[in-house]
Design a protein around this motif. Structure first.
Motif, PDB file in Angstrom:
ATOM      1  N   GLY A   1      -3.845  62.636 -27.320  1.00  0.00           N
ATOM      2  CA  GLY A   1      -3.219  61.577 -28.122  1.00  0.00           C
ATOM      3  C   GLY A   1      -3.279  60.261 -27.367  1.00  0.00           C
ATOM      4  O   GLY A   1      -3.736  60.214 -26.209  1.00  0.00           O
ATOM      5  N   ASP A   2      -2.850  59.194 -28.023  1.00  0.00           N
ATOM      6  CA  ASP A   2      -2.967  57.923 -27.311  1.00  0.00           C
ATOM      7  C   ASP A   2      -1.716  57.050 -27.412  1.00  0.00           C
ATOM      8  O   ASP A   2      -1.757  55.882 -27.057  1.00  0.00           O
ATOM      9  N   THR A   3      -0.607  57.629 -27.845  1.00  0.00           N
ATOM     10  CA  THR A   3       0.610  56.813 -27.896  1.00  0.00           C
ATOM     11  C   THR A   3       1.465  57.121 -26.666  1.00  0.00           C
ATOM     12  O   THR A   3       1.559  56.304 -25.747  1.00  0.00           O
ATOM     13  N   PHE A   4       2.004  58.359 -26.615  1.00  0.00           N
ATOM     14  CA  PHE A   4       2.782  58.723 -25.427  1.00  0.00           C
ATOM     15  C   PHE A   4       1.871  58.696 -24.189  1.00  0.00           C
ATOM     16  O   PHE A   4       2.267  58.191 -23.130  1.00  0.00           O
ATOM     17  N   ALA A   5       0.657  59.227 -24.343  1.00  0.00           N
ATOM     18  CA  ALA A   5      -0.251  59.334 -23.179  1.00  0.00           C
ATOM     19  C   ALA A   5      -0.501  57.954 -22.558  1.00  0.00           C
ATOM     20  O   ALA A   5      -0.579  57.819 -21.336  1.00  0.00           O
ATOM     21  N   ARG A   6      -0.598  56.929 -23.386  1.00  0.00           N
ATOM     22  CA  ARG A   6      -0.838  55.577 -22.857  1.00  0.00           C
ATOM     23  C   ARG A   6       0.343  55.114 -21.995  1.00  0.00           C
ATOM     24  O   ARG A   6       0.163  54.666 -20.853  1.00  0.00           O
ATOM     25  N   ALA A   7       1.556  55.256 -22.546  1.00  0.00           N
ATOM     26  CA  ALA A   7       2.753  54.824 -21.798  1.00  0.00           C
ATOM     27  C   ALA A   7       2.892  55.639 -20.517  1.00  0.00           C
ATOM     28  O   ALA A   7       3.229  55.108 -19.449  1.00  0.00           O
ATOM     29  N   PHE A   8       2.609  56.921 -20.621  1.00  0.00           N
ATOM     30  CA  PHE A   8       2.762  57.856 -19.495  1.00  0.00           C
ATOM     31  C   PHE A   8       1.792  57.511 -18.360  1.00  0.00           C
ATOM     32  O   PHE A   8       2.178  57.399 -17.189  1.00  0.00           O
ATOM     33  N   VAL A   9       0.533  57.289 -18.730  1.00  0.00           N
ATOM     34  CA  VAL A   9      -0.491  56.990 -17.716  1.00  0.00           C
ATOM     35  C   VAL A   9      -0.195  55.635 -17.050  1.00  0.00           C
ATOM     36  O   VAL A   9      -0.254  55.499 -15.826  1.00  0.00           O
ATOM     37  N   ILE A  10       0.160  54.653 -17.843  1.00  0.00           N
ATOM     38  CA  ILE A  10       0.464  53.324 -17.283  1.00  0.00           C
ATOM     39  C   ILE A  10       1.663  53.421 -16.318  1.00  0.00           C
ATOM     40  O   ILE A  10       1.642  52.868 -15.209  1.00  0.00           O
ATOM     41  N   GLU A  11       2.678  54.167 -16.728  1.00  0.00           N
ATOM     42  CA  GLU A  11       3.869  54.332 -15.885  1.00  0.00           C
ATOM     43  C   GLU A  11       3.497  55.022 -14.561  1.00  0.00           C
ATOM     44  O   GLU A  11       3.936  54.601 -13.482  1.00  0.00           O
ATOM     45  N   ALA A  12       2.680  56.073 -14.666  1.00  0.00           N
ATOM     46  CA  ALA A  12       2.277  56.810 -13.457  1.00  0.00           C
ATOM     47  C   ALA A  12       1.519  55.881 -12.506  1.00  0.00           C
ATOM     48  O   ALA A  12       1.779  55.853 -11.290  1.00  0.00           O
ATOM     49  N   LEU A  13       0.603  55.084 -13.052  1.00  0.00           N
ATOM     50  CA  LEU A  13      -0.192  54.179 -12.202  1.00  0.00           C
ATOM     51  C   LEU A  13       0.711  53.131 -11.555  1.00  0.00           C
ATOM     52  O   LEU A  13       0.578  52.826 -10.369  1.00  0.00           O
ATOM     53  N   LYS A  14       1.639  52.611 -12.346  1.00  0.00           N
ATOM     54  CA  LYS A  14       2.542  51.583 -11.806  1.00  0.00           C
ATOM     55  C   LYS A  14       3.420  52.158 -10.696  1.00  0.00           C
ATOM     56  O   LYS A  14       3.860  51.434  -9.820  1.00  0.00           O
ATOM     57  N   LYS A  15       3.670  53.459 -10.777  1.00  0.00           N
ATOM     58  CA  LYS A  15       4.481  54.084  -9.715  1.00  0.00           C
ATOM     59  C   LYS A  15       3.606  54.552  -8.561  1.00  0.00           C
ATOM     60  O   LYS A  15       4.059  55.331  -7.716  1.00  0.00           O
ATOM     61  N   GLY A  16       2.363  54.109  -8.536  1.00  0.00           N
ATOM     62  CA  GLY A  16       1.500  54.361  -7.381  1.00  0.00           C
ATOM     63  C   GLY A  16       0.873  55.746  -7.362  1.00  0.00           C
ATOM     64  O   GLY A  16       0.438  56.221  -6.310  1.00  0.00           O
ATOM     65  N   LYS A  17       0.789  56.396  -8.525  1.00  0.00           N
ATOM     66  CA  LYS A  17       0.173  57.726  -8.550  1.00  0.00           C
ATOM     67  C   LYS A  17      -1.242  57.617  -9.115  1.00  0.00           C
ATOM     68  O   LYS A  17      -1.478  56.872 -10.067  1.00  0.00           O
ATOM     69  N   HIS A  18      -2.169  58.348  -8.509  1.00  0.00           N
ATOM     70  CA  HIS A  18      -3.495  58.451  -9.114  1.00  0.00           C
ATOM     71  C   HIS A  18      -3.350  59.233 -10.412  1.00  0.00           C
ATOM     72  O   HIS A  18      -2.417  60.032 -10.559  1.00  0.00           O
ATOM     73  N   VAL A  19      -4.286  59.026 -11.318  1.00  0.00           N
ATOM     74  CA  VAL A  19      -4.268  59.771 -12.582  1.00  0.00           C
ATOM     75  C   VAL A  19      -5.635  60.416 -12.795  1.00  0.00           C
ATOM     76  O   VAL A  19      -6.671  59.792 -12.554  1.00  0.00           O
ATOM     77  N   VAL A  20      -5.612  61.658 -13.238  1.00  0.00           N
ATOM     78  CA  VAL A  20      -6.841  62.328 -13.680  1.00  0.00           C
ATOM     79  C   VAL A  20      -6.601  62.730 -15.124  1.00  0.00           C
ATOM     80  O   VAL A  20      -5.542  63.276 -15.459  1.00  0.00           O
ATOM     81  N   THR A  21      -7.555  62.432 -15.990  1.00  0.00           N
ATOM     82  CA  THR A  21      -7.355  62.719 -17.411  1.00  0.00           C
ATOM     83  C   THR A  21      -8.658  63.165 -18.074  1.00  0.00           C
ATOM     84  O   THR A  21      -9.742  62.787 -17.626  1.00  0.00           O
ATOM     85  N   ALA A  22      -8.511  63.952 -19.153  1.00  0.00           N
ATOM     86  CA  ALA A  22      -9.676  64.336 -19.963  1.00  0.00           C
ATOM     87  C   ALA A  22      -9.635  63.587 -21.290  1.00  0.00           C
ATOM     88  O   ALA A  22     -10.379  63.913 -22.213  1.00  0.00           O
TER      89      ALA A  22
END
Ligand code: HSE
Length: 436
Positions: A82-103
């Motif tokens: 999906g692209d609604t929650f996933a967008r907010a979630f990924v942006i939040e993770a990156l802002k908190k200094g976490k790398h992200v891996v996604t499919a």
């Protein structure tokens, strides 16, 4: 031994595959990464999926956003979709200094410009090998293996569902509907199969490939998309008679300073390698100016093939040091200050060969009328036959292949052909590519 600590969001097919690959290949991964890659927390709305995991020492959350607050987590794997929650979630993770891996190809194709910028600003990386062609490491090929090249074009079978449908229509003469039902039963269609059969899943992947190949912004809205929902079995049969196969291809090609970005049913010569990629398999052909033609083949979907790509990204992160990761290997291959916004051509300005099927009253002069419409636009015919679809039919299918011509010329010719009295239906038009 140091540990790369992972938070896994989503225990669907690929999430479970990722859990299993991390567990089953743990020893081999340590030998390669120099670190353990350990899933220390899992977020999944359905708790029973988590409790079923064997030897499970991870912390559980029902809400994925909670993973971003776990300070020990180095990387978050987003497999929610999906692209609604996933967008907010990924942006939040990156802002908190976490790398992200996604499919999540839809997420990156739509919001990648924002997501990659956020990652860079926060000195973290986004791994997305699993987003394109599942287990085929095509992004690494573009980013690293072929980095010396100026890429001329990419053509790919990047949706297994459509390839399964087309392969089975051709091999067994079954209808689109029957083949789609089988693809759904096998489980490689998306939850909503319209993304597959209408070409959008391929368009998401093509936008990512094009950005990495040509150093252009993600331009999903400019991809020309035509799915296979209206493809008649006759096209597959007639193409075969002409020595071609019909494949749904994603094509990204450089034309001087412009790009072609398109997903559509395409006739390709039956003896080329891509024409022999059957079933749910994926393949991507890349032409670089130094290396020439290269081809990559493998499983584009499924739990462990896709997890193979997810875990490879985790190993890359485990191997790298944070600073080096950002400065030496840009996620989208080009240095971010070198990414351009290249012009994408619209379909009338794209040159190719064309397949035409024109349903006509079978009577004297009709063929001459059709070829006159083509010659008026300076279009030359490469091959031709006529076929009565039904026995004793007063109508017939006139099938033509043209030499290369501009989209505009063929569509002008089609307008004239439609006005011929004996033409009883709108002609079917498909593009033909040689992949040379
Ligand atoms: N539904 C996709 C396919 C798999 O059929 O290829 C994930 O991208």
């Amino acid at each position: 031994m140091t540990v790369l600590k992972v938070g896994l969001a989503g225990l669907g097919t690929v999430g479970l595959g990722t859990w299993n690959v991390c567990k089953n290949n743990a020893e081999e991964i340590v030998r390669k990464a120099g670190k353990k890659v350990k899933i220390i927390a899992v977020a999944e709305a359905e708790k029973n999926k988590f409790t079923c995991l064997e030897k499970n020492e991870a912390i559980y959350f029902s809400d994925a956003m909670k993973l971003t607050d776990v300070s020990e987590i180095d990387v978050i794997v987003e497999l929610i979709g999906g692209d609604t929650f996933a967008r907010a979630f990924v942006i939040e993770a990156l802002k908190k200094g976490k790398h992200v891996v996604t499919a999540n190809k839809a997420l990156l194709a739509k919001y990648g410009n924002e997501i990659f910028k956020t990652a860079e600003e926060n000195n973290v990386t986004v791994g997305f090998e699993a987003a394109v062609a599942g287990g085929i490491p095509i992004l690494k090929v573009l980013r690293e293996g072929l980095t010396a090249n100026r890429i001329d074009w990419i053509a790919g079978i990047i949706n297994g569902t459509t390839n399964y449908i087309l392969s089975e229509m051709e091999a067994r003469g079954i209808t689109f509907e029957k083949a789609l039902k089988e693809a759904q039963d096998f489980g490689f269609a998306e939850a909503d199969p319209t993304l597959d059969i209408e070409g959008y899943d391929s368009a998401h992947k093509l936008a990512l490939l094009a950005s990495m190949a040509f150093g252009t912004k993600l331009n999903l809205d400019k991809v020309l998309v035509d799915g296979i929902t209206n493809l008649d079995l006759r096209e597959v049969i007639y193409a075969k008679k002409l020595g071609y196969r019909v494949k749904s291809l994603g094509i990204a090609r450089r034309r001087n300073s412009n790009l072609e970005l398109r997903v559509h049913s395409t006739l390709i010569p039956e003896n080329c390698l891509m024409a022999n990629v059957n079933g749910a398999m994926n393949a991507v052909q890349v032409k670089g100016n130094a290396v020439g033609n290269t081809l990559y083949y493998g499983q584009g979907a499924g739990a462990e093939p896709t997890a193979s790509a997810v875990v490879a990204d985790l190993v890359d992160i485990a191997r790298g040091d944070r600073k080096k990761m950002i400065t030496s290997i840009p996620a989208l291959s080009f240095q971010s200050d070198q990414v351009k916004d290249l012009n994408v051509l619209e379909h009338l300005s794209i040159e190719s060969g064309f397949y035409l099927r024109i349903r006509v009253l079978d009577q004297a002069g009709v063929l001459a009328d059709i070829t006159r419409c083509l010659s008026n636009e300076n279009i030359s015919v490469d091959a031709f036959f006529q076929k009565n679809h039904l026995k004793d039919d007063i109508y017939t299918d006139v099938v033509l292949l043209t030499h290369k011509c501009m989209g505009k010329d063929i569509f002008d010719a089609i307008e004239s052909i439609k006005s011929i009295k004996s033409v009883i239906e709108d002609p079917i038009v498909l593009r033909v590519e040689s992949l040379e």
